[in-house]
Design an enzyme around this catalytic site. Sequence first.
Site, PDB file in Angstrom:
ATOM      1  N   ARG A   1      59.987  34.068  51.631  1.00 47.14           N
ATOM      2  CA  ARG A   1      61.271  33.428  51.318  1.00 47.14           C
ATOM      3  C   ARG A   1      61.103  32.420  50.199  1.00 47.14           C
ATOM      4  NH1 ARG A   1      63.006  30.072  55.654  1.00 47.14           N
ATOM      5  NH2 ARG A   1      60.863  30.052  56.383  1.00 47.14           N
TER       6      ARG A   1
ATOM      7  N   GLU B   1      80.427  36.939  54.693  1.00 47.07           N
ATOM      8  CA  GLU B   1      79.498  37.871  54.054  1.00 47.07           C
ATOM      9  C   GLU B   1      80.214  39.055  53.411  1.00 47.07           C
ATOM     10  OE1 GLU B   1      79.348  36.757  57.195  1.00 47.07           O
ATOM     11  OE2 GLU B   1      77.712  35.301  57.056  1.00 47.07           O
TER      12      GLU B   1
ATOM     13  N   PHE C   1      73.160  40.106  58.779  1.00 45.75           N
ATOM     14  CA  PHE C   1      74.518  39.991  58.260  1.00 45.75           C
ATOM     15  C   PHE C   1      74.707  40.832  57.001  1.00 45.75           C
ATOM     16  CE2 PHE C   1      73.437  35.705  60.153  1.00 45.75           C
ATOM     17  CZ  PHE C   1      73.876  36.058  61.411  1.00 45.75           C
TER      18      PHE C   1
ATOM     19  N   ASP D   1      65.213  32.588  67.556  1.00 44.02           N
ATOM     20  CA  ASP D   1      66.656  32.811  67.444  1.00 44.02           C
ATOM     21  C   ASP D   1      67.122  34.009  68.276  1.00 44.02           C
ATOM     22  OD1 ASP D   1      67.447  30.647  65.994  1.00 44.02           O
ATOM     23  OD2 ASP D   1      67.273  31.624  64.042  1.00 44.02           O
TER      24      ASP D   1
ATOM     25  N   ARG E   1      60.608  36.019  57.406  1.00 44.15           N
ATOM     26  CA  ARG E   1      60.767  34.570  57.480  1.00 44.15           C
ATOM     27  C   ARG E   1      59.450  33.822  57.593  1.00 44.15           C
ATOM     28  NH1 ARG E   1      63.096  29.858  59.643  1.00 44.15           N
ATOM     29  NH2 ARG E   1      61.514  29.074  61.043  1.00 44.15           N
TER      30      ARG E   1
END
Lengths: 320, 286
Positions: free
Chosen positions: A9, A57, A82, A116, A166
């Site tokens: 990232r 989005e 998304f 998450d 990530r």
Amino acid sequence: MSEKIPNNRVAYGKALVSVGETRPNVVVLEADLGKGTQTVLFRERFPERYFPVGIAEGNMMGVAAGLATTGLVPFASTFCVFASMRAVEQFRNSIAYPRLNVKVVATNAGIEIGPDGATHQAIEDIAIMRAIPNVTVLVPSDPVMTMKLIPMVADSMGPVYVRIGRQDTPYLYDESTLHLEFGKAVLAREGYDVTIIAIGNMVCRSLAAAEILEREGISARVLDMFSIKPLDSDAIVQAARETGCIVTAEDHNILGGLGGAVAEVLSAELPVPLVRVGVQDTFAESGDGEAVLRAYGLTAERIAEAARIAMARRDGLRRT
Amino acid sequence: MNRNIHQLEAIANELRCLALRAIYLAGSGHPGGSLSAAEIVTALYFSVLNIDPACPDWPERDRVVLSKGHGCPILYAALAKRGYFPLEELWTLRKLGSRLQGHPDMRKTPGIDATTGSLGQGISVAVGMALGGKFQGKSYRVYAIMGCGEQQEGQVWEAAMSAAHYCLDNLVGIVDYNTLQIDGCNAEIMEIAPLSDKWRAFGWHVLEVNGHDIAQLLDAFAEAKNTRGKPTAIIARTIKGKGVSFMENQVKWHSSILTKEHFEQAMTELGCDGYFAAACKETSHV
Ligand SMILES: Cc1ncc(C[n+]2csc(CCOP(=O)(O)OP(=O)(O)O)c2C)c(N)n1
């Protein structure tokens, strides 16, 4: 690259900034996840070329399409879940079908994102994106590759989906020797007994698996299939021919992703035993990233075991 | 282009005939929403827009996004009439190999600025075009034509919010407010009123007009051009199927197959009986 980049990232954010320095037509759209996707780095450097669209989005895809019609090169970022699911129909109809020059770079791929939980763990995005005509699908594995890939993406024509993880990740490549070409796998390690084809965070685990196998006298080839589409069918067929069995490793559902893509090539060109390491068609759960990967079998040990199974099948033995 | 209202009304009528003939020969398509937008499309293509049919990709051109893409027959008719492609090509609509797809395709059809057909998406694309224009200091304007049923799509409101946020006064959204959609009228399927209040609340300058009154439409487009700092929404009250008695206000004419009798009656009502014999001699075989 002097200072160490912790993950893909940050590599993306930095690469975007350097792309922005030399390409004034590059603009960035973000759906309120810039701190996650690291497009904040671009925002700090080029605030006038950074367009937040809010948590919307679908609209982001359409706005990116419109911007592309005016000659700009929009990078649109959000999380993989998304980008590939909430906004997939907008991506398909407003961007892919009219072949607009939009680069969707999505982060937080796979179950490695951990705590998450399943709502944020994209395990379907590769399958979805590669099924859409006109789209290039790329999955870089380390920061060196990401830094090299993003400028190539900026200079390419047409819709691109880049899938980025990530978590922090080790360097696998040397900047001076890494050669990247869309549609060409990177040979991460040469080997002759079995081939492990991997992407993203599973490339380093596949290299670790190759080390384990080496201690047992097994020579494993590792192909980094960062270019999912166009796919390097030649490298897959060559691996089938030379090693006679294949393992795929991906932080994605085994259906439709890398494993699916490789299975398609093998069944059409040269069927050999194939074992797919990946998420076994189930939603995962919350937990520390490494713990989740372990719980769902995305480890070097599991890849090594898959290699033994594939070799055994090839050799006509059935393991019980 | 300097045309008087009377001439523009005649053009709108002609576009209706062309669109209906294209749909008739295609054997499918959307007559109702094509007819309701005839004056909107005419006002744009024959008076308002700064375009060059000889140069469809001219970077400085005004853009039109038909967000209600299914209404494309009326748009194709306008493009043909403006000379983007031959009138006869209209009769290839929806056929294999045609440049005129069932829904607009910017890669196939000269003059089509955006690929649409999935409702709710065109307005976002228009926002991107307007934003790109502002960002690059261009003076072109962007017009997005939406349906009223389309207002039910959440994306319309995401786009509306973003256009106001970026102060896109180079953007005009037109709602073809014919009050009908596929399964019924808006009020019974999903009420969209009070529509002007909604657009106003989203930060747009809002104008309400009779969408079949060309003078009102032209005034509204002029006012939009003089509006600074915010996009303009033109809520155009229209009649679905306008101009053909048996189609007017009839839900089923959203998309129904035109028989020869339907087609001929429509041509008679539009006063276009002899029109095709004269205009399309060379295509008499169709
Ligand atoms: C996203 C999406 N959902 C459904 C459809 C199918 N559809 C085509 S036209 C239509 C009704 C449109 O009604 P409206 O926007 O009022 O257009 P008009 O009455 O002017 O034809 C629907 C539901 C579509 N094209 N796109």
